[in-house]
Design an enzyme around this catalytic site. Structure first.
Site, PDB file in Angstrom:
ATOM      1  N   HIS A 120      -2.185  -0.390  -5.700  1.00  0.00           N
ATOM      2  CA  HIS A 120      -1.856   1.334  -6.123  1.00  0.00           C
ATOM      3  C   HIS A 120      -0.892   1.293  -4.125  1.00  0.00           C
ATOM      4  CE1 HIS A 120      -5.807   2.962  -3.765  1.00  0.00           C
ATOM      5  NE2 HIS A 120      -4.800   2.907  -2.891  1.00  0.00           N
ATOM      6  N   SER A 170       1.567  -7.801   0.903  1.00  0.00           N
ATOM      7  CA  SER A 170       2.532  -8.341   0.880  1.00  0.00           C
ATOM      8  C   SER A 170       2.975  -9.616   2.448  1.00  0.00           C
ATOM      9  CB  SER A 170       3.532  -7.048   1.632  1.00  0.00           C
ATOM     10  OG  SER A 170       4.813  -7.192   1.951  1.00  0.00           O
ATOM     11  N   TYR A 183       3.293   0.246   6.838  1.00  0.00           N
ATOM     12  CA  TYR A 183       2.911  -0.373   5.606  1.00  0.00           C
ATOM     13  C   TYR A 183       2.440  -1.297   6.285  1.00  0.00           C
ATOM     14  CZ  TYR A 183       4.258  -3.190   1.636  1.00  0.00           C
ATOM     15  OH  TYR A 183       4.121  -3.718   0.566  1.00  0.00           O
ATOM     16  N   ALA A 185       0.897  -2.545   9.121  1.00  0.00           N
ATOM     17  CA  ALA A 185       0.175  -2.653  10.030  1.00  0.00           C
ATOM     18  C   ALA A 185      -0.798  -3.082   8.362  1.00  0.00           C
ATOM     19  CB  ALA A 185       0.015  -0.913  10.554  1.00  0.00           C
ATOM     20  N   THR A 186      -0.652  -1.257   7.669  1.00  0.00           N
ATOM     21  CA  THR A 186      -1.779  -1.139   6.471  1.00  0.00           C
ATOM     22  C   THR A 186      -2.435  -2.496   5.730  1.00  0.00           C
ATOM     23  OG1 THR A 186      -0.061  -0.985   4.772  1.00  0.00           O
ATOM     24  CG2 THR A 186      -0.703   1.145   5.950  1.00  0.00           C
ATOM     25  N   LYS A 187      -1.096  -3.183   5.339  1.00  0.00           N
ATOM     26  CA  LYS A 187      -0.969  -4.369   4.671  1.00  0.00           C
ATOM     27  C   LYS A 187      -2.405  -5.709   5.700  1.00  0.00           C
ATOM     28  CE  LYS A 187       0.389  -3.552   1.207  1.00  0.00           C
ATOM     29  NZ  LYS A 187      -0.445  -3.336  -0.273  1.00  0.00           N
ATOM     30  N   GLY A 216       6.868 -11.231  -1.734  1.00  0.00           N
ATOM     31  CA  GLY A 216       8.062 -10.897  -1.296  1.00  0.00           C
ATOM     32  C   GLY A 216       8.880  -9.826  -1.932  1.00  0.00           C
ATOM     33  N   LEU A 217      10.116 -10.005  -1.963  1.00  0.00           N
ATOM     34  CA  LEU A 217      10.421  -8.087  -2.376  1.00  0.00           C
ATOM     35  C   LEU A 217      11.431  -8.613  -3.987  1.00  0.00           C
ATOM     36  CD1 LEU A 217      12.041  -5.804  -1.723  1.00  0.00           C
ATOM     37  CD2 LEU A 217      14.376  -6.432  -2.017  1.00  0.00           C
ATOM     38  N   ASP A 219      11.410  -6.365  -7.693  1.00  0.00           N
ATOM     39  CA  ASP A 219      12.852  -5.500  -7.748  1.00  0.00           C
ATOM     40  C   ASP A 219      11.875  -4.058  -8.572  1.00  0.00           C
ATOM     41  OD1 ASP A 219      11.866  -6.098 -10.486  1.00  0.00           O
ATOM     42  OD2 ASP A 219      13.524  -6.884 -11.731  1.00  0.00           O
TER      43      ASP A 219
END
Ligand code: NAP
Ligand code: NAG
Length: 289
Positions: A120, A170, A183, A185-187, A216-217, A219
């Site tokens: 999450h 990520s 974001y 930083a959290t990863k 990666g990105l 969808d």
């Protein structure tokens, strides 16, 4: 010279065989009856993981905040399999997640757990840093502290069952990218914490495996909506990303990459840093006002 040739040849054959069998190391059968707790299962990649796990015959507990959506997913899954499927609602931003009772309430210690999949994330804008320090603090709670708390609560049952911890991260948790300050930083924090914990589990000869997933990105509705017009990168399908995560966890790799070539991007990340960053920025649309 001859001996060297033989050694080289033998090494080549072994490497070749390893490469051949490595690819097929994933056995979906191994997930039949596996007990899985999956967070962020109501949408996106988590939802896709739930369908895959169910079709492999795993027993799953789905968690997210929106109960009605989870109920819908549960019904979808029960059409796929007759396996155990339960839902559990949580609010990582509240204190609830820090009380170990979150997992105990669910009698997880009684049922046992083979996989804890931490997936999450809290909502975060995809934009230039706007100075909102409170948002960063909140996002750390949701994306990082709750992972630490849930993993800690699950360690005893994972140890008992020789289970695995799967942490979804990520590319921006390995190489910083624009518009993702908090974001990212959290990863990065997840990499540090779970990388260190992995050492300690080995040092203590504890049979718990940690797989960090670098994506990666992808969808998902959320990702597409946020990045539209801002990045020139093709998004990969969520169902494939979900399978790559499950495969990485089941085959017990330390780091799983999706798409596969991200492994090489990460491997060579420090070779030409300024050139790398220039190339990276060229994929982002920033039209200054
Ligand atoms: N999509 C991508 O491009 C991409 C790229 C790299 C890495 N990833 C990683 O892949 C994972 C899944 O991403 P996704 O794109 O599938 O995300 P998503 O579609 O936005 O889904 C997020 C999930 O988290 C739950 N959630 C949202 N806010 C929450 C909160 N405050 N507390 C607890 N749960 C919350 C949502 O359900 P509720 O709203 O019902 O709570 C939902 O199930 C994440 O770890 C993400 O960092 C994604
Ligand atoms: C880049 O962003 C601007 C607005 O910020 C937008 O008008 C433009 O269409 C975008 N370019 C592309 C190629 O998406």
């Amino acid at each position: 010279m001859k001996a060297v040739g033989k050694v080289l040849c033998a090494t080549g054959v072994i490497v070749g065989l390893l490469a051949f069998f490595w690819k097929d190391a994933f056995d979906p059968e191994s997930l039949s009856g596996a007990r899985v707790l999956l967070t962020g299962a109501s949408a996106g990649i988590g939802e896709q993981m739930a369908y895959h796990y169910a079709s492999f015959g795993a027993e799953i507990v789905l968690t997210a905040r929106r109960e009605a959506v989870l109920q819908k997913r549960k019904r979808g899954i029960q059409c796929l399999s007759y396996n155990f499927c339960e839902i559990l609602c949580h609010f990582p931003e509240s204190k609830q997640i820090y009380s170990q009772s979150f997992l105990k309430d669910f009698r997880l210690s009684a049922r046992g757990l083979d996989y804890l999949v931490l997936n999450h994330i809290g909502m975060t804008p995809f934009q230039m840093w706007d100075g909102d320090v409170e948002h960063t603090r909140w996002l750390m709670q949701v994306n990082f502290f709750s992972y630490v708390a849930l993993a800690t609560a699950a360690l005893p049952t994972l140890e008992e069952n020789k289970g695995s911890l799967i942490v979804v991260s990520s590319l921006t948790g390995k190489i910083p990218t624009p518009f993702t300050t908090s974001y990212s930083a959290t990863k990065f924090a997840l990499d540090g914490f779970f990388g260190s914990l992995r050492h300690e589990l080995v040092m203590q000869k504890k049979n718990i495996f940690i797989t960090l997933c670098i994506l990666g990105l992808v969808d998902t509705d959320m990702a597409l909506e946020k990045t539209r017009g801002k990045v020139y990168l093709a998004a990969s399908p969520a169902a494939e990303a979900a399978l790559a995560i499950i495969r990485g966890g089941a085959t017990r790799v330390q780091e799983a990459f999706y798409p596969w070539w991200l492994e090489y991007v990460c491997h060579f990340r420090d070779w030409f840093p300024s050139h790398r960053d220039q190339v990276l920025r060229s994929y982002y649309n920033y039209s200054s006002p």
